[in-house]
Enzyme design. Structure first.
Site, PDB file in Angstrom:
ATOM      1  N   LYS A 166       6.060  10.568 -29.670  1.00  0.00           N
ATOM      2  CA  LYS A 166       6.866   9.355 -29.516  1.00  0.00           C
ATOM      3  C   LYS A 166       5.992   8.185 -29.064  1.00  0.00           C
ATOM      4  CE  LYS A 166       7.937  10.987 -24.904  1.00  0.00           C
ATOM      5  NZ  LYS A 166       8.872  11.718 -24.047  1.00  0.00           N
ATOM      6  N   TYR A 211      -8.327 -16.650 -12.094  1.00  0.00           N
ATOM      7  CA  TYR A 211      -7.091 -17.230 -11.576  1.00  0.00           C
ATOM      8  C   TYR A 211      -6.951 -16.985 -10.081  1.00  0.00           C
ATOM      9  CZ  TYR A 211      -5.108 -18.153 -16.214  1.00  0.00           C
ATOM     10  OH  TYR A 211      -4.860 -18.634 -17.465  1.00  0.00           O
TER      11      TYR A 211
HETATM   12  C1  LIG Z   1       8.108  12.780 -23.524  1.00  0.00           C
HETATM   13  C2  LIG Z   1       8.722  14.103 -23.496  1.00  0.00           C
HETATM   14  C3  LIG Z   1       7.930  15.256 -23.482  1.00  0.00           C
HETATM   15  C4  LIG Z   1       6.432  15.205 -23.263  1.00  0.00           C
HETATM   16  O1  LIG Z   1       6.184  15.022 -21.896  1.00  0.00           O
HETATM   17  P1  LIG Z   1       4.711  14.913 -21.250  1.00  0.00           P
HETATM   18  O2  LIG Z   1       4.967  14.807 -19.807  1.00  0.00           O
HETATM   19  O3  LIG Z   1       4.095  13.679 -21.837  1.00  0.00           O
HETATM   20  O4  LIG Z   1       3.968  16.140 -21.646  1.00  0.00           O
HETATM   21  C5  LIG Z   1       8.558  16.480 -23.595  1.00  0.00           C
HETATM   22  N1  LIG Z   1       9.918  16.560 -23.693  1.00  0.00           N
HETATM   23  C6  LIG Z   1      10.718  15.471 -23.672  1.00  0.00           C
HETATM   24  C7  LIG Z   1      12.177  15.637 -23.759  1.00  0.00           C
HETATM   25  C8  LIG Z   1      10.144  14.216 -23.562  1.00  0.00           C
HETATM   26  O5  LIG Z   1      10.935  13.133 -23.507  1.00  0.00           O
END
Ligand SMILES: *Cc1c(COP(=O)(O)O)cnc(C)c1O
Length: 337
Positions: free
Chosen positions: A34, A239
């Site tokens: 994702k 800045y």
């Molecule tokens: C993002 C996600 C993962 C992966 O999690 P990590 O901590 O990045 O390994 C697994 N399961 C679900 C439902 C997620 O949303």
């Protein structure tokens, strides 16, 4: 077009991280891709992991599914973690991805199609998911999952979630089960069930101490020097003049800033080339100053590598390893090796 900043992405390290995660038990090992593969590039990640044997991929939305659906190898599965809204139905019905159903309206919507799905059941995180008492009859469930809230810490909640998931599993014999993210995998095979879903650790994040020294770095940031300049004692940098020199110094101004994901938390704390060149003053939107007094010959047009080891960078910047990855911007030239 040549960009003045580069992201070097190590495809071999990505695959080795996946192999290490898989080798922690006997479950199938999937991949959370994702958010564009946590900012690295979902298509590139999927192609490499598919070639290594990964067959279970997870995205958040149908738009993300559409981006990589065509890259799925024979027999691979693609799950959409946020389930299916009415607005998604048209796409979902022609997609080879399947929804992870999270709510009773989603269940009702999908049950009518008779098509396969996954189901997320909440075991205490109170984020997305059905409750363990919801009626799941009439669904063609491929994978029943839950998600761990605090597996990156040593707290009782994790074992409680495991127990709740075991109870749930006993009510759904024969269904494939999935509980663990990267941190959960590090807790050992009790947490693995049939399928794991790592994200962070694939990309070089270290979710728990068990993974330290095992997970390899995947992302390297290189920025080009746009200008070298000399400052005198009493001069300030950037800045709000948060750095003021007590002696003459040589600076290099880098083509890198918070709009690229090099966040303001690195102001006065970050560094380049293994600490040789500390960041001076505030990180700007597109520019960062480093102290190159130690290196008289480094010049305009040269490249430097930022110190971006994720656990250390997280401690320095105050952002999570997840944020540091997913904030990496679109102005980088992404170079895979
Ligand atoms: C993002 C996600 C993962 C992966 O999690 P990590 O901590 O990045 O390994 C697994 N399961 C679900 C439902 C997620 O949303």
């Amino acid at each position: 077009m040549s960009a003045p900043l580069r992201l070097h992405l190590d495809g071999k390290a990505l695959v080795q991280n996946w192999q290490w995660l898989r080798a922690q038990g006997s479950a199938r090992c999937g991949a959370a891709v994702k958010a564009n593969g946590y900012g690295l590039g979902a298509a590139e990640v999927v192609q490499r992991l598919a070639k290594a044997g990964c067959r279970d991929f997870f995205v958040a939305t149908w738009a993300e599914a559409a981006e990589i659906e065509g890259l799925m190898p024979e027999g691979a599965s693609l799950s959409v973690l946020h389930g299916v809204r009415p607005e998604d139905m048209a796409q979902a019905l022609t997609s080879r991805a399947r929804p992870v159903l999270n709510s009773m309206p989603q269940v009702a919507r999908w049950r009518a199609t008779g098509r396969p799905c996954d189901v997320m059941v909440d075991t205490g995180m109170n984020r997305l998911g059905l409750s363990s008492t919801d009626d799941l009859s009439g669904l063609a469930i491929q994978t029943l999952m839950s998600h761990l809230a605090s597996a990156d810490e040593d707290v009782d909640q994790t074992a409680q979630q495991l127990q709740a998931f075991q109870v749930l599993a006993s009510r759904h014999p024969g269904v494939s089960l999935s509980l663990s993210n990267s941190a959960g995998i590090c807790l050992g095979p009790d947490y693995h069930f049939d399928l794991t879903r790592p994200g962070l650790a694939l990309y070089g994040g270290v979710p728990r101490r068990e993974a330290a020294g095992q997970i390899q770095r995947v992302v390297r940031i290189e920025a080009q020097i746009l200008q070298r300049r000399r400052i005198q004692a009493g001069d300030s940098v950037g800045y709000n003049a948060t750095f003021r020199a007590s002696e003459p110094k040589e600076l290099a101004i880098l083509n890198l800033g918070y709009a690229d994901g090099y966040v303001r938390g690195f102001s006065g704390k970050g560094s380049a080339e293994n600490g040789l060149f500390p960041v001076l003053g505030r990180v700007s939107m597109d520019l960062t100053a480093i102290d190159v007094t130690a290196q008289p010959d480094i010049a305009e047009g040269d490249w430097v590598q930022m110190d971006f080891d994720l656990p250390a960078a997280s401690a320095q910047s105050g952002l999570s390893q997840y944020e540091l990855l997913t904030l990496l911007g679109s102005r980088f030239e992404r170079i895979w090796s």
